[in-house]
Motif scaffolding. Sequence first.
Motif, PDB file in Angstrom:
ATOM      1  N   PHE A 157       4.792   2.683   0.326  1.00 25.32           N
ATOM      2  CA  PHE A 157       6.211   2.349   0.199  1.00 25.32           C
ATOM      3  C   PHE A 157       6.391   1.055  -0.595  1.00 25.32           C
ATOM      4  O   PHE A 157       5.523   0.184  -0.601  1.00 25.32           O
ATOM      5  CB  PHE A 157       6.854   2.165   1.583  1.00 25.32           C
ATOM      6  N   LYS A 158       7.543   0.965  -1.234  1.00 23.38           N
ATOM      7  CA  LYS A 158       7.964  -0.273  -1.875  1.00 23.38           C
ATOM      8  C   LYS A 158       9.406  -0.542  -1.469  1.00 23.38           C
ATOM      9  O   LYS A 158      10.311   0.189  -1.873  1.00 23.38           O
ATOM     10  CB  LYS A 158       7.841  -0.177  -3.397  1.00 23.38           C
ATOM     11  N   ASN A 159       9.584  -1.545  -0.606  1.00 23.60           N
ATOM     12  CA  ASN A 159      10.906  -1.894  -0.089  1.00 23.60           C
ATOM     13  C   ASN A 159      11.635  -0.684   0.517  1.00 23.60           C
ATOM     14  O   ASN A 159      12.805  -0.452   0.274  1.00 23.60           O
ATOM     15  CB  ASN A 159      11.767  -2.535  -1.177  1.00 23.60           C
ATOM     16  N   GLY A 160      10.881   0.108   1.279  1.00 21.25           N
ATOM     17  CA  GLY A 160      11.472   1.242   1.983  1.00 21.25           C
ATOM     18  C   GLY A 160      11.469   2.558   1.230  1.00 21.25           C
ATOM     19  O   GLY A 160      11.772   3.602   1.804  1.00 21.25           O
ATOM     20  N   ASN A 161      11.108   2.521  -0.052  1.00 22.69           N
ATOM     21  CA  ASN A 161      11.111   3.740  -0.868  1.00 22.69           C
ATOM     22  C   ASN A 161       9.693   4.269  -1.052  1.00 22.69           C
ATOM     23  O   ASN A 161       8.806   3.520  -1.490  1.00 22.69           O
ATOM     24  CB  ASN A 161      11.732   3.463  -2.230  1.00 22.69           C
ATOM     25  N   PRO A 162       9.453   5.558  -0.731  1.00 21.06           N
ATOM     26  CA  PRO A 162       8.108   6.117  -0.932  1.00 21.06           C
ATOM     27  C   PRO A 162       7.806   6.280  -2.417  1.00 21.06           C
ATOM     28  O   PRO A 162       8.612   6.820  -3.168  1.00 21.06           O
ATOM     29  CB  PRO A 162       8.189   7.478  -0.231  1.00 21.06           C
ATOM     30  N   ILE A 163       6.642   5.792  -2.838  1.00 17.50           N
ATOM     31  CA  ILE A 163       6.270   5.915  -4.248  1.00 17.50           C
ATOM     32  C   ILE A 163       5.020   6.768  -4.449  1.00 17.50           C
ATOM     33  O   ILE A 163       4.765   7.241  -5.551  1.00 17.50           O
ATOM     34  CB  ILE A 163       6.069   4.531  -4.897  1.00 17.50           C
ATOM     35  N   LYS A 164       4.257   6.978  -3.371  1.00 17.28           N
ATOM     36  CA  LYS A 164       3.066   7.821  -3.496  1.00 17.28           C
ATOM     37  C   LYS A 164       2.664   8.329  -2.117  1.00 17.28           C
ATOM     38  O   LYS A 164       2.715   7.579  -1.136  1.00 17.28           O
ATOM     39  CB  LYS A 164       1.908   7.036  -4.119  1.00 17.28           C
ATOM     40  N   THR A 165       2.275   9.622  -2.043  1.00 17.27           N
ATOM     41  CA  THR A 165       1.810  10.215  -0.790  1.00 17.27           C
ATOM     42  C   THR A 165       0.550  11.025  -1.035  1.00 17.27           C
ATOM     43  O   THR A 165       0.467  11.767  -2.017  1.00 17.27           O
ATOM     44  CB  THR A 165       2.889  11.115  -0.157  1.00 17.27           C
ATOM     45  N   LEU A 166      -0.422  10.870  -0.140  1.00 18.38           N
ATOM     46  CA  LEU A 166      -1.666  11.643  -0.197  1.00 18.38           C
ATOM     47  C   LEU A 166      -1.823  12.400   1.111  1.00 18.38           C
ATOM     48  O   LEU A 166      -1.790  11.791   2.195  1.00 18.38           O
ATOM     49  CB  LEU A 166      -2.873  10.717  -0.401  1.00 18.38           C
ATOM     50  N   HIS A 167      -1.964  13.726   1.036  1.00 22.71           N
ATOM     51  CA  HIS A 167      -2.251  14.544   2.208  1.00 22.71           C
ATOM     52  C   HIS A 167      -3.726  14.954   2.157  1.00 22.71           C
ATOM     53  O   HIS A 167      -4.266  15.203   1.075  1.00 22.71           O
ATOM     54  CB  HIS A 167      -1.370  15.797   2.224  1.00 22.71           C
ATOM     55  N   PHE A 168      -4.358  15.067   3.329  1.00 22.28           N
ATOM     56  CA  PHE A 168      -5.798  15.282   3.373  1.00 22.28           C
ATOM     57  C   PHE A 168      -6.181  16.552   4.115  1.00 22.28           C
ATOM     58  O   PHE A 168      -5.489  16.985   5.044  1.00 22.28           O
ATOM     59  CB  PHE A 168      -6.478  14.086   4.051  1.00 22.28           C
ATOM     60  N   TYR A 169      -7.314  17.147   3.666  1.00 17.54           N
ATOM     61  CA  TYR A 169      -7.954  18.206   4.439  1.00 17.54           C
ATOM     62  C   TYR A 169      -8.677  17.567   5.628  1.00 17.54           C
ATOM     63  O   TYR A 169      -8.861  16.343   5.687  1.00 17.54           O
ATOM     64  CB  TYR A 169      -8.979  18.953   3.578  1.00 17.54           C
ATOM     65  N   ASP A 170      -9.112  18.410   6.555  1.00 19.32           N
ATOM     66  CA  ASP A 170      -9.850  17.902   7.711  1.00 19.32           C
ATOM     67  C   ASP A 170     -11.169  17.255   7.304  1.00 19.32           C
ATOM     68  O   ASP A 170     -11.709  16.413   8.038  1.00 19.32           O
ATOM     69  CB  ASP A 170     -10.128  19.045   8.706  1.00 19.32           C
ATOM     70  N   ASN A 171     -11.704  17.660   6.111  1.00 19.37           N
ATOM     71  CA  ASN A 171     -12.964  17.082   5.649  1.00 19.37           C
ATOM     72  C   ASN A 171     -12.772  15.730   4.946  1.00 19.37           C
ATOM     73  O   ASN A 171     -13.729  15.138   4.459  1.00 19.37           O
ATOM     74  CB  ASN A 171     -13.706  18.052   4.725  1.00 19.37           C
TER      75      ASN A 171
END
Length: 281
Positions: A74-88
Motif C-alpha cells: 500500500f501507499k497511503n491507503g491505496n493498493p499498488i501491488k498484490t501477490l497471491h501464492f500457491y501452497d508451495n
Amino acid sequence: MKKINIMTTGLITKKVLLLLLFITSCKDKPLEELKNYYDNGSLKSVEYVNEKGNKEAENKYYTEDGILSYITTFKNGNPIKTLHFYDNGKIRYSSELKSKDTIEAISYFKSGKIKNKGNLINDIKVGWWTEYFSDGNVHKEYEYLINDGKEYQNQIKVYDKNGKIIENQSSFFTVNLSDTLNLGKNEGNLIYCSITNKNSERHLYVIIDNEYEGGVIKKDTFFIKENGKNRFGVYAYKLGILKVKGMILERELHEKKDERYSELEFIDHHKYFQKKIYVKK
C-alpha cells in the motif's frame, strides 16, 4: 565585529540543525504494526498503518493453517501491488498498478512460469492478453476492448506448440494504412482471417467513419470481395493529426431449419480498429 559574526553564524547553524532534525523526525515516523489472529490463535494478518490510519508498505495475509496467502503493498491507503501464492510458496497471481487506472495482471503455473498476462482497467480486460503453454510457448493471444462499458473480445489468435497460427480456430485482422496520408481521398487495405462455417455464406464489409468538410461524419461502407485485396477509403479533409476509426462487419447468412419450415438468418460479427495518422498536402 568578528565575534558578533561568529556568534551569529553559530546561532544560524544551530537553527538549521534543529530544523533538519525536526524534518527528519517527521519523515521517519514509525508505522504502527497491527496483528490479527484467527479464533484458533494462528496469525491472520500483519498490517502497517501511518499516523492517518492508512495502510502502508507490505501487508501480509495468512490462511488458518499458517500459510502465506497474499501480500499487498500500500501507499497511503491505496493498493499498488498484490501477490497471491500457491501452497508451495510460489507466486500464483500478481497485480500491479502501472498507471492511474491500468493494472498489469499475471497468472502463473505452479512451476513458476507465466500462464497468462495482460492489463485491466476497472477489472475489465483491455489490449492484448497472452496465454501460454506450460512450457512457456505462446498458446493464445486475445485483444480486448471496452465497448459500451463492457469487456469485448475483438480478436483471437490460436497457436500450435510449434508457434504456427491455427487459422480455423482464430479470428483476427491486419489493417494496412500509411502513417502519413494526403489531403483528400486515400486508400487502405485489410487482411482478414476468420473462423469459417461451411454451412453459411459470408459477406464482409469495412465501415469507416469519414469526416468531411463542415465536420460532417459519414459511415462509408466498402464491400470486401477477395481476401488479400480488401480495399477501403479514408478521406482526410484537413491537415494535421487524424484518428481513423473503422469497423469490420462479418455477416453470415445461413439456413435455419425446423421440422415444418426453413428460413434464412443473418448473424453479424463486429471487429473494431482505430489508428492515428498525419495528413499532409
